[in-house]
Design a protein around this motif. Structure first.
Motif, mmCIF file in Angstrom:
data_model
loop_
_atom_site.group_PDB
_atom_site.id
_atom_site.type_symbol
_atom_site.label_atom_id
_atom_site.label_comp_id
_atom_site.label_asym_id
_atom_site.label_seq_id
_atom_site.Cartn_x
_atom_site.Cartn_y
_atom_site.Cartn_z
ATOM 1 N N LEU A 95 0.936 -1.027 0.063
ATOM 2 C CA LEU A 95 -0.044 -0.058 -0.134
ATOM 3 C C LEU A 95 0.853 1.410 0.080
ATOM 4 O O LEU A 95 1.585 1.306 0.809
ATOM 5 C CB LEU A 95 -0.984 -0.045 1.269
ATOM 6 N N THR A 96 0.730 1.929 -0.801
ATOM 7 C CA THR A 96 1.504 3.359 -1.081
ATOM 8 C C THR A 96 0.691 4.693 -1.106
ATOM 9 O O THR A 96 -0.321 4.646 -1.589
ATOM 10 C CB THR A 96 2.304 3.278 -2.472
ATOM 11 N N VAL A 97 1.097 5.341 -0.048
ATOM 12 C CA VAL A 97 0.327 6.723 0.233
ATOM 13 C C VAL A 97 1.054 8.001 0.013
ATOM 14 O O VAL A 97 2.551 7.790 0.351
ATOM 15 C CB VAL A 97 -0.188 6.582 1.761
ATOM 16 N N GLY A 98 0.549 8.791 -0.793
ATOM 17 C CA GLY A 98 1.319 9.998 -0.871
ATOM 18 C C GLY A 98 0.964 11.246 -0.147
ATOM 19 O O GLY A 98 -0.371 11.162 0.153
ATOM 20 N N THR A 99 1.805 11.869 0.436
ATOM 21 C CA THR A 99 1.355 13.214 1.312
ATOM 22 C C THR A 99 2.486 13.997 1.131
ATOM 23 O O THR A 99 3.630 14.067 0.609
ATOM 24 C CB THR A 99 1.241 12.321 2.648
ATOM 25 N N GLY A 100 2.199 15.262 2.248
ATOM 26 C CA GLY A 100 3.237 16.149 2.414
ATOM 27 C C GLY A 100 4.009 15.948 3.577
ATOM 28 O O GLY A 100 3.503 15.306 4.637
ATOM 29 N N ASN A 101 5.041 16.955 3.949
ATOM 30 C CA ASN A 101 5.602 16.547 5.149
ATOM 31 C C ASN A 101 4.785 16.993 6.354
ATOM 32 O O ASN A 101 5.087 16.213 7.307
ATOM 33 C CB ASN A 101 6.848 17.894 5.328
ATOM 34 N N ARG A 127 5.024 8.069 0.676
ATOM 35 C CA ARG A 127 5.950 8.781 -0.312
ATOM 36 C C ARG A 127 5.540 10.318 -0.052
ATOM 37 O O ARG A 127 4.557 10.736 -0.586
ATOM 38 C CB ARG A 127 5.297 8.212 -1.873
ATOM 39 N N GLN A 128 6.638 10.936 0.007
ATOM 40 C CA GLN A 128 6.378 12.683 0.355
ATOM 41 C C GLN A 128 6.843 13.298 -0.990
ATOM 42 O O GLN A 128 7.682 13.132 -1.767
ATOM 43 C CB GLN A 128 7.053 12.953 1.467
ATOM 44 N N GLY A 129 5.929 14.281 -1.136
ATOM 45 C CA GLY A 129 5.958 15.326 -2.171
ATOM 46 C C GLY A 129 5.565 16.612 -1.695
ATOM 47 O O GLY A 129 4.679 16.708 -0.838
ATOM 48 N N VAL A 130 5.506 17.532 -3.036
ATOM 49 C CA VAL A 130 4.973 18.684 -2.860
ATOM 50 C C VAL A 130 3.429 18.659 -3.655
ATOM 51 O O VAL A 130 3.150 17.553 -4.193
ATOM 52 C CB VAL A 130 5.549 19.917 -3.556
ATOM 53 N N HIS A 131 2.440 19.471 -3.544
ATOM 54 C CA HIS A 131 0.976 19.264 -3.539
ATOM 55 C C HIS A 131 0.610 18.759 -4.897
ATOM 56 O O HIS A 131 0.126 17.768 -5.191
ATOM 57 C CB HIS A 131 0.435 20.756 -3.403
ATOM 58 N N GLN A 132 1.167 19.578 -6.111
ATOM 59 C CA GLN A 132 1.024 18.980 -7.377
ATOM 60 C C GLN A 132 1.517 17.834 -7.643
ATOM 61 O O GLN A 132 0.738 16.986 -8.530
ATOM 62 C CB GLN A 132 1.290 20.121 -8.602
ATOM 63 N N GLN A 133 2.832 17.607 -7.246
ATOM 64 C CA GLN A 133 3.336 16.250 -7.443
ATOM 65 C C GLN A 133 2.732 15.174 -6.916
ATOM 66 O O GLN A 133 2.681 14.064 -7.657
ATOM 67 C CB GLN A 133 4.620 16.307 -6.911
ATOM 68 N N SER A 140 -1.452 9.040 -12.017
ATOM 69 C CA SER A 140 -0.630 8.043 -12.859
ATOM 70 C C SER A 140 -0.742 6.639 -12.364
ATOM 71 O O SER A 140 -0.426 5.667 -12.770
ATOM 72 C CB SER A 140 0.865 8.448 -12.973
ATOM 73 N N GLY A 141 -1.359 6.296 -11.074
ATOM 74 C CA GLY A 141 -1.255 5.271 -10.398
ATOM 75 C C GLY A 141 -0.173 4.682 -9.919
ATOM 76 O O GLY A 141 -0.119 3.675 -9.089
ATOM 77 N N GLU A 142 0.877 5.675 -9.550
ATOM 78 C CA GLU A 142 2.024 5.261 -8.895
ATOM 79 C C GLU A 142 1.691 4.889 -7.386
ATOM 80 O O GLU A 142 2.765 4.506 -6.634
ATOM 81 C CB GLU A 142 3.139 6.408 -8.767
ATOM 82 N N ILE A 143 0.666 5.631 -6.684
ATOM 83 C CA ILE A 143 0.178 5.680 -5.498
ATOM 84 C C ILE A 143 -1.146 5.092 -5.243
ATOM 85 O O ILE A 143 -1.862 5.464 -6.281
ATOM 86 C CB ILE A 143 0.650 6.728 -4.504
ATOM 87 N N ASP A 144 -1.386 4.720 -4.073
ATOM 88 C CA ASP A 144 -2.924 4.176 -4.137
ATOM 89 C C ASP A 144 -4.003 5.266 -3.806
ATOM 90 O O ASP A 144 -4.897 5.330 -4.175
ATOM 91 C CB ASP A 144 -2.995 3.063 -2.940
ATOM 92 N N PHE A 145 -3.422 6.199 -2.844
ATOM 93 C CA PHE A 145 -4.289 7.546 -2.632
ATOM 94 C C PHE A 145 -3.418 8.350 -1.791
ATOM 95 O O PHE A 145 -2.184 8.197 -1.814
ATOM 96 C CB PHE A 145 -5.295 6.997 -1.933
ATOM 97 N N SER A 146 -3.600 9.864 -1.621
ATOM 98 C CA SER A 146 -2.803 10.637 -1.190
ATOM 99 C C SER A 146 -3.904 11.448 -0.200
ATOM 100 O O SER A 146 -5.006 11.490 -0.142
ATOM 101 C CB SER A 146 -2.660 11.635 -2.248
ATOM 102 N N ILE A 147 -3.227 12.027 0.870
ATOM 103 C CA ILE A 147 -3.761 12.659 2.018
ATOM 104 C C ILE A 147 -2.805 13.996 1.611
ATOM 105 O O ILE A 147 -1.665 14.001 2.327
ATOM 106 C CB ILE A 147 -3.769 12.113 3.172
ATOM 107 N N SER A 148 -3.376 15.122 1.503
ATOM 108 C CA SER A 148 -2.511 16.281 1.064
ATOM 109 C C SER A 148 -3.461 17.627 0.902
ATOM 110 O O SER A 148 -4.696 17.470 0.847
ATOM 111 C CB SER A 148 -1.514 16.366 -0.079
ATOM 112 N N THR A 149 -3.047 18.810 1.239
ATOM 113 C CA THR A 149 -3.472 19.901 0.925
ATOM 114 C C THR A 149 -3.697 20.174 -0.392
ATOM 115 O O THR A 149 -2.963 19.893 -1.332
ATOM 116 C CB THR A 149 -2.719 21.178 1.645
#
Length: 310
Positions: A95-101, A127-133, A140-149
């Motif tokens: 399970l891969t989740v994208g988010t910010g710091n 997986r951490q990144g900035v908002h648009q990233q 693109s399907g690289e992560i399952d979902f994100s929690i971010s501003t």
């Protein structure tokens, strides 16, 4: 074109265009690394590095467009190796989740701790990144979902579910004059050097807009990409900070004080974002439920409606 060629150009950039250091890092001779670079340029049909008297001096305009793709390709290959090793070691899912710091540090830990207890054999990756990233990773399907501003909801390929609001607080050291002000105003804040988010974050522009609209000029003493850095320099006495209320915890930030500034700055919203049309895995849904039962229910309702109309 092969992976070694891509790794070669990446390492040259990591070593600040120093061919000698790049070759040493890759355990290659300089001629071998130079040949790999030439083969890659021949394959792509464009020069990747600017040259002057036998030295690399910078990226070509074509390379500036291509290097992010190279980085993503190599990251994907490395992810493949990592996931394969974990699965071979007994993991039953990934399970891969994208988010910010800010979200990763202050909002996610409790839910992730519960998830790991429930599914100890699931490989959970943050997986951490900035908002648009982060949104691009979801699409693109690289992560399952994100929690971010999220600042703009006009992404046709994504579904956004509001999770929790983020409001601004001004942080100071104990005893600061601002703590004596009953209800602070922007005119109070501009009396002191400001420490806040780096310009790469939309939050910085929104904070600046508030001062600009009031006709005020701010002395930004320091900007940073990490809230902990902002706190560190507030503690050092460099100035006052403006951060999200979610990033301040009186229990841990005992050397700081927070002043409510929600009335001065636009409220932001953190969203759970999933790819439109994608069916989240049961592991993704469980983590979302642990993060926000309300968002979990909303996702389930939207899935039921979609199934009923199909």
């Amino acid at each position: 074109m092969n992976l070694q060629q891509l790794k070669g150009i990446r390492e040259i950039l990591r070593q600040e265009l120093n061919l000698t250091r790049a070759a040493q890092s890759l355990n290659l001779s300089q001629p071998a690394l130079t040949r790999q670079l030439h083969l890659l340029e021949d394959h792509l049909g464009v020069p990747l590095l600017l040259r002057d008297k036998g030295r690399f001096t910078g990226l070509t305009e074509q390379s500036k467009l291509l290097m992010p793709i190279v980085a993503r390709a190599l990251d994907a290959v490395e992810d493949l190796d990592t996931v394969a090793r974990e699965l071979a070691a007994g993991a039953t899912g990934v399970l891969t989740v994208g988010t910010g710091n800010t979200h990763a540090r202050y909002y996610l830990p409790e839910a992730i701790g519960k998830f790991v207890e429930l599914y100890p054999k699931v490989m959970l990756r943050i997986r951490q990144g900035v908002h648009q990233q982060v949104l691009e990773w979801v699409e693109s399907g690289e992560i399952d979902f994100s929690i971010s501003t999220v600042y703009e909801l006009n992404h046709a390929a994504l579904d956004f579910f509001p999770c929790y609001p983020m409001r601004r607080v001004v942080i100071t050291r104990p005893g600061h004059p601002l703590l004596k002000v009953k209800k602070i105003a922007l005119t109070d804040i501009v009396k002191y050097p400001l420490i806040t988010y780096d310009g790469v974050f939309p939050a910085r522009a929104r904070i600046a807009d508030a001062f600009h609209a009031a006709g005020l000029r701010v002395n930004v003493a320091l900007s940073a990409t990490d809230t902990e850095i902002v706190k560190t320099y507030v503690l050092s006495g460099l100035g006052v900070g403006i951060v999200s209320n979610t990033a301040f915890n009186p229990e841990y930030d005992k050397g700081l004080r927070a002043i409510d500034a929600a009335h001065l700055f636009h409220e932001n919203m953190a969203y759970v974002t999933i790819r439109r049309g994608a069916a989240p895995s049961r592991h993704a849904l469980k983590l979302i439920e642990l993060l926000s039962p309300g968002v979990y229910s909303e996702i389930q309702q939207s899935r039921n409606l979609a199934a009923a109309s199909a």
